[in-house]
Design a protein around this motif. Structure first.
Motif, PDB file in Angstrom:
ATOM      1  N   GLU A 134       0.834  -1.204   0.000  1.00  0.00           N
ATOM      2  CA  GLU A 134       0.000   0.000   0.000  1.00  0.00           C
ATOM      3  C   GLU A 134       0.868   1.254   0.000  1.00  0.00           C
ATOM      4  O   GLU A 134       0.546   2.239  -0.673  1.00  0.00           O
ATOM      5  CB  GLU A 134      -0.948   0.012   1.195  1.00  0.00           C
ATOM      6  N   ASP A 193       3.806   1.599  -1.339  1.00  0.00           N
ATOM      7  CA  ASP A 193       4.291   1.758  -2.711  1.00  0.00           C
ATOM      8  C   ASP A 193       3.221   2.356  -3.619  1.00  0.00           C
ATOM      9  O   ASP A 193       3.493   3.264  -4.402  1.00  0.00           O
ATOM     10  CB  ASP A 193       4.748   0.416  -3.286  1.00  0.00           C
ATOM     11  N   GLN A 194       2.009   1.845  -3.507  1.00  0.00           N
ATOM     12  CA  GLN A 194       0.915   2.335  -4.349  1.00  0.00           C
ATOM     13  C   GLN A 194       0.650   3.820  -4.074  1.00  0.00           C
ATOM     14  O   GLN A 194       0.480   4.608  -5.005  1.00  0.00           O
ATOM     15  CB  GLN A 194      -0.342   1.522  -4.093  1.00  0.00           C
ATOM     16  N   ARG A 231       3.439   5.939  -5.586  1.00  0.00           N
ATOM     17  CA  ARG A 231       3.298   6.012  -7.050  1.00  0.00           C
ATOM     18  C   ARG A 231       2.200   6.993  -7.430  1.00  0.00           C
ATOM     19  O   ARG A 231       2.354   7.794  -8.355  1.00  0.00           O
ATOM     20  CB  ARG A 231       3.007   4.628  -7.634  1.00  0.00           C
ATOM     21  N   GLN A 232       1.095   6.966  -6.706  1.00  0.00           N
ATOM     22  CA  GLN A 232      -0.008   7.886  -6.986  1.00  0.00           C
ATOM     23  C   GLN A 232       0.414   9.339  -6.738  1.00  0.00           C
ATOM     24  O   GLN A 232       0.050  10.230  -7.509  1.00  0.00           O
ATOM     25  CB  GLN A 232      -1.216   7.543  -6.119  1.00  0.00           C
TER      26      GLN A 232
END
Length: 79
Positions: free
Chosen positions: A50, A52-53, A56-57
């Motif tokens: 999560e 990492d996500q 990235r966002q």
């Protein structure tokens, strides 16, 4: 509410800060700082995918944001 989340984070009230940031995202807030701060909390809690996500966002939302890139590099080198 972003300032409230930061104040909770600074006060060490990590669970409350996480809840605040999640509420902001649910409400449609788009400030990359929300995702960056929540990613740091996720990383602390072992929720690495999560984190990492979220990072990235944050980078996709603002590719010129140095803090997002710093946190991404920090995450890559300190899993």
């Amino acid at each position: 509410m972003l300032a409230e989340g930061r104040a909770l984070l600074d006060a060490g009230r990590l669970e409350d800060a996480e809840n605040c940031y999640r509420q902001l995202l649910t409400a449609g807030a788009s400030d990359p700082a929300i995702r960056i701060n929540l990613a740091a909390l996720c990383q602390r809690g072992g929720e690495l995918a999560e984190a990492d996500q979220l990072l990235r966002q944050a980078i996709e939302a603002n590719p010129a944001n140095p803090l997002a890139h710093h946190q991404w590099l920090k995450r890559e080198h300190h899993p």
